[in-house]
Design a protein around this motif. Structure first.
Motif, PDB file in Angstrom:
ATOM      1  N   ALA A   1      -9.252   0.081 -12.249  1.00 56.78           N
ATOM      2  CA  ALA A   1      -8.337   0.745 -11.821  1.00 56.78           C
ATOM      3  C   ALA A   1      -7.419   1.820 -12.683  1.00 56.78           C
ATOM      4  CB  ALA A   1      -7.146  -0.114 -11.201  1.00 56.78           C
ATOM      5  N   LEU A   2      -7.285   1.446 -14.001  1.00 55.60           N
ATOM      6  CA  LEU A   2      -7.009   2.043 -14.987  1.00 55.60           C
ATOM      7  C   LEU A   2      -7.751   3.312 -15.294  1.00 55.60           C
ATOM      8  CD1 LEU A   2      -4.654   2.482 -17.070  1.00 55.60           C
ATOM      9  CD2 LEU A   2      -5.951   1.236 -18.777  1.00 55.60           C
ATOM     10  N   ASN A   3      -9.118   3.052 -15.379  1.00 55.56           N
ATOM     11  CA  ASN A   3     -10.145   4.227 -15.591  1.00 55.56           C
ATOM     12  C   ASN A   3      -9.768   5.463 -14.549  1.00 55.56           C
ATOM     13  OD1 ASN A   3     -11.044   3.075 -17.933  1.00 55.56           O
ATOM     14  ND2 ASN A   3     -12.788   2.551 -16.717  1.00 55.56           N
ATOM     15  N   TRP A   4      -9.631   4.786 -13.233  1.00 51.34           N
ATOM     16  CA  TRP A   4      -9.561   5.679 -12.245  1.00 51.34           C
ATOM     17  C   TRP A   4      -8.122   6.342 -11.994  1.00 51.34           C
ATOM     18  CZ3 TRP A   4     -10.208   3.752  -6.342  1.00 51.34           C
ATOM     19  CH2 TRP A   4     -10.255   4.802  -5.299  1.00 51.34           C
ATOM     20  N   GLY A   5      -6.900   5.528 -12.376  1.00 47.71           N
ATOM     21  CA  GLY A   5      -5.810   6.006 -12.453  1.00 47.71           C
ATOM     22  C   GLY A   5      -5.510   7.113 -13.338  1.00 47.71           C
ATOM     23  N   GLU A   6      -6.245   6.931 -14.594  1.00 44.50           N
ATOM     24  CA  GLU A   6      -6.211   7.986 -15.336  1.00 44.50           C
ATOM     25  C   GLU A   6      -6.734   9.306 -15.332  1.00 44.50           C
ATOM     26  OE1 GLU A   6      -6.883   6.984 -19.464  1.00 44.50           O
ATOM     27  OE2 GLU A   6      -5.662   5.396 -19.439  1.00 44.50           O
ATOM     28  N   GLN A   7      -7.679   9.280 -14.030  1.00 44.79           N
ATOM     29  CA  GLN A   7      -8.187  10.458 -13.797  1.00 44.79           C
ATOM     30  C   GLN A   7      -7.263  11.105 -12.715  1.00 44.79           C
ATOM     31  OE1 GLN A   7     -12.280   9.676 -12.451  1.00 44.79           O
ATOM     32  NE2 GLN A   7     -13.134   9.499 -14.220  1.00 44.79           N
ATOM     33  N   GLN A   8      -6.456  10.575 -12.265  1.00 41.45           N
ATOM     34  CA  GLN A   8      -5.490  11.015 -11.222  1.00 41.45           C
ATOM     35  C   GLN A   8      -4.042  11.575 -11.826  1.00 41.45           C
ATOM     36  OE1 GLN A   8      -6.548  11.207  -8.054  1.00 41.45           O
ATOM     37  NE2 GLN A   8      -8.382  10.514  -8.827  1.00 41.45           N
ATOM     38  N   VAL A   9      -3.750  11.087 -12.813  1.00 41.53           N
ATOM     39  CA  VAL A   9      -2.422  11.292 -13.581  1.00 41.53           C
ATOM     40  C   VAL A   9      -2.490  11.632 -15.038  1.00 41.53           C
ATOM     41  CG1 VAL A   9      -1.137   9.821 -11.888  1.00 41.53           C
ATOM     42  CG2 VAL A   9      -1.995   8.830 -13.775  1.00 41.53           C
ATOM     43  N   ASP A  10      -1.435  12.336 -15.549  1.00 43.88           N
ATOM     44  CA  ASP A  10      -1.551  12.723 -17.010  1.00 43.88           C
ATOM     45  C   ASP A  10      -1.587  11.047 -17.651  1.00 43.88           C
ATOM     46  OD1 ASP A  10       1.545  12.193 -17.555  1.00 43.88           O
ATOM     47  OD2 ASP A  10       1.311  13.436 -15.773  1.00 43.88           O
ATOM     48  N   ALA A  11      -1.833  11.426 -18.851  1.00 46.37           N
ATOM     49  CA  ALA A  11      -1.728  10.180 -19.750  1.00 46.37           C
ATOM     50  C   ALA A  11      -0.422   9.685 -20.036  1.00 46.37           C
ATOM     51  CB  ALA A  11      -2.308  10.629 -21.376  1.00 46.37           C
ATOM     52  N   GLY A  12       0.607  10.517 -19.911  1.00 46.27           N
ATOM     53  CA  GLY A  12       1.745  10.098 -20.225  1.00 46.27           C
ATOM     54  C   GLY A  12       2.326   9.053 -18.931  1.00 46.27           C
ATOM     55  N   THR A  13       2.012   9.479 -17.773  1.00 45.02           N
ATOM     56  CA  THR A  13       2.646   8.792 -16.502  1.00 45.02           C
ATOM     57  C   THR A  13       1.660   7.420 -16.559  1.00 45.02           C
ATOM     58  OG1 THR A  13       3.000  10.880 -15.321  1.00 45.02           O
ATOM     59  CG2 THR A  13       2.438   8.908 -13.883  1.00 45.02           C
ATOM     60  N   ALA A  14       0.299   7.519 -16.985  1.00 47.35           N
ATOM     61  CA  ALA A  14      -0.358   6.341 -17.060  1.00 47.35           C
ATOM     62  C   ALA A  14       0.173   5.307 -17.938  1.00 47.35           C
ATOM     63  CB  ALA A  14      -1.904   6.506 -17.188  1.00 47.35           C
ATOM     64  N   ALA A  15       0.481   5.671 -19.062  1.00 56.88           N
ATOM     65  CA  ALA A  15       1.059   4.782 -20.196  1.00 56.88           C
ATOM     66  C   ALA A  15       2.489   4.386 -19.593  1.00 56.88           C
ATOM     67  CB  ALA A  15       1.094   5.472 -21.473  1.00 56.88           C
TER      68      ALA A  15
ATOM     69  N   GLY B   1     -14.289   9.165 -20.442  1.00 54.26           N
ATOM     70  CA  GLY B   1     -14.070   9.457 -18.856  1.00 54.26           C
ATOM     71  C   GLY B   1     -14.709  10.812 -18.587  1.00 54.26           C
ATOM     72  N   ALA B   2     -14.801  11.668 -19.292  1.00 52.02           N
ATOM     73  CA  ALA B   2     -15.131  13.026 -19.022  1.00 52.02           C
ATOM     74  C   ALA B   2     -16.682  13.295 -18.416  1.00 52.02           C
ATOM     75  CB  ALA B   2     -15.196  14.066 -20.202  1.00 52.02           C
ATOM     76  N   ASP B   3     -17.669  12.140 -18.865  1.00 52.69           N
ATOM     77  CA  ASP B   3     -18.813  11.993 -18.509  1.00 52.69           C
ATOM     78  C   ASP B   3     -19.299  10.647 -17.581  1.00 52.69           C
ATOM     79  OD1 ASP B   3     -20.012  14.376 -19.874  1.00 52.69           O
ATOM     80  OD2 ASP B   3     -18.921  13.359 -21.558  1.00 52.69           O
ATOM     81  N   TYR B   4     -18.411   9.813 -17.525  1.00 57.68           N
ATOM     82  CA  TYR B   4     -18.602   8.545 -16.734  1.00 57.68           C
ATOM     83  C   TYR B   4     -17.401   8.290 -15.773  1.00 57.68           C
ATOM     84  CZ  TYR B   4     -22.283   7.228 -19.871  1.00 57.68           C
ATOM     85  OH  TYR B   4     -23.488   7.104 -20.497  1.00 57.68           O
ATOM     86  N   SER B   5     -17.859   7.787 -14.470  1.00 60.98           N
ATOM     87  CA  SER B   5     -16.934   7.782 -13.594  1.00 60.98           C
ATOM     88  C   SER B   5     -16.237   6.203 -13.831  1.00 60.98           C
ATOM     89  CB  SER B   5     -17.775   7.453 -12.090  1.00 60.98           C
ATOM     90  OG  SER B   5     -18.709   6.556 -12.278  1.00 60.98           O
ATOM     91  N   PRO B   6     -15.254   6.068 -13.182  1.00 61.25           N
ATOM     92  CA  PRO B   6     -14.175   4.659 -13.620  1.00 61.25           C
ATOM     93  C   PRO B   6     -15.148   3.573 -13.519  1.00 61.25           C
ATOM     94  CG  PRO B   6     -13.074   6.387 -12.152  1.00 61.25           C
ATOM     95  CD  PRO B   6     -14.147   6.839 -12.237  1.00 61.25           C
TER      96      PRO B   6
END
Length: 310
Positions: A88-102, A34-39
């Motif tokens: 949606a998950l890929n995009w969401g994980e770029q907006q929130v931290d991993a803990g909130t996403a999980a 995800g650091a090099d590819y968009s969602p």
């Protein structure tokens, strides 16, 4: 002559374990790629890799096209789960931290249980409900312990919630299709449907693949071959032999495994609260998968029971 063939329930349980382990590894790979590819590009690349592998396997096994009666469930699960959920998950994980996403995404198994009871007539035994409650408490603990202060956004939380809803409806749509087509057919054509939905991101994928390091592209291919092609097939195999509610509860083992894999692969040492939450997740799965003693005695006496995993 002794029958040496593995028991179908053991095979289904093993398939569920494979699914959970590979899906847990996907969280680590998504964070890396995800650091090099968009969602959208990451989702499309993952689905294309998965579709190619599954398609080859289908040709070799001469699976053919699924029956027409299965297309509705395959199409819905492909669009909602393989396509919408992953973007949606890929995009969401770029907006929130991993803990909130999980934390937010783990609403999914609860939604599966409710939808399964409402739409599929799945039973809701007390042990399943109790196990899911314990596991969800563990997921909340893991999420809160991993959340960074100020790392969340309304958009990110909303995207993760939409991902959970897409996941739940996709699983419930997939279950009836598995009664009409094989697990491999349902997975292959569902993955292809998700790839078609993500085709608008093809331009992004081509441009980003040209600039991305080889390691990021290999992570994307890994996501397509193992957590998608293999794990979604073993999931479908296990789901065809149990209820959607029980399979959904099994995925609560994922947060605990993510903590362990992040520790081993990324050097992220979990704190006591995170380890405790992971233990709760596993304990809840054990409770939800266990059988009541009375039922076991009835089975031993020869009374019929529904086929299930575990």
């Amino acid at each position: 002559m002794m029958n040496t063939r593995p028991h179908p329930q053991l095979l289904a349980a093993a398939a569920a374990v494979v699914t959970v382990v590979l899906w847990a590894s996907a969280f680590v790979a998504v964070r890396s790629a995800g650091a090099d590819y968009s969602p959208g590009a990451l989702a499309l690349g993952r689905l294309l890799a998965g579709t190619v592998v599954l398609g080859v396997v289908c040709v070799v096994r001469r699976e053919g096209w699924p029956p027409r009666s299965a297309w509705r469930g395959i199409g819905l699960s492909g669009v909602l789960w393989f396509g919408f959920y992953m973007v949606a998950l890929n995009w969401g994980e770029q907006q929130v931290d991993a803990g909130t996403a999980a934390l937010v995404v783990n609403v999914g198994p609860l939604l599966i249980a409710l939808l399964g009871a409402r739409l599929l007539g799945d039973p809701m035994p007390p042990r399943l409900l109790a196990g899911m409650a314990v596991s969800f408490a563990g997921a909340v603990t893991v999420g809160l312990s991993m959340s960074a202060g100020g790392g969340s956004s309304v958009l990110g939380v909303g995207l993760c919630l939409f991902a959970a809803v897409g996941y739940a409806f996709g699983v419930v749509a997939q279950k009836p299709a598995l009664g009409r087509a094989s697990a491999l057919q349902v997975t292959t054509f569902g993955c292809a449907a998700g790839a078609v939905v993500c085709l608008p991101f093809a331009g992004q994928l081509v441009g980003e693949a040209a600039r991305a390091p080889v390691t990021a592209t290999l992570d994307m291919v890994y996501l397509g071959v193992f957590p998608t092609a293999l794990a979604f097939t073993t999931w479908a195999y296990a789901l065809s032999r149990t209820t959607a509610s029980r399979m959904g509860a099994t995925t609560y083992a994922v947060p605990a495994l993510v903590v362990l894999m992040s520790w081993l692969a990324l050097g992220e040492v979990p704190g006591p609260l995170t380890l405790g939450g992971g233990a709760l997740c596993l304990a809840g799965v054990a409770v939800s998968r266990s059988r009541a003693r009375g039922r076991s005695r009835r089975v031993a006496a020869g009374q019929p029971r529904p086929e299930k995993v575990g």
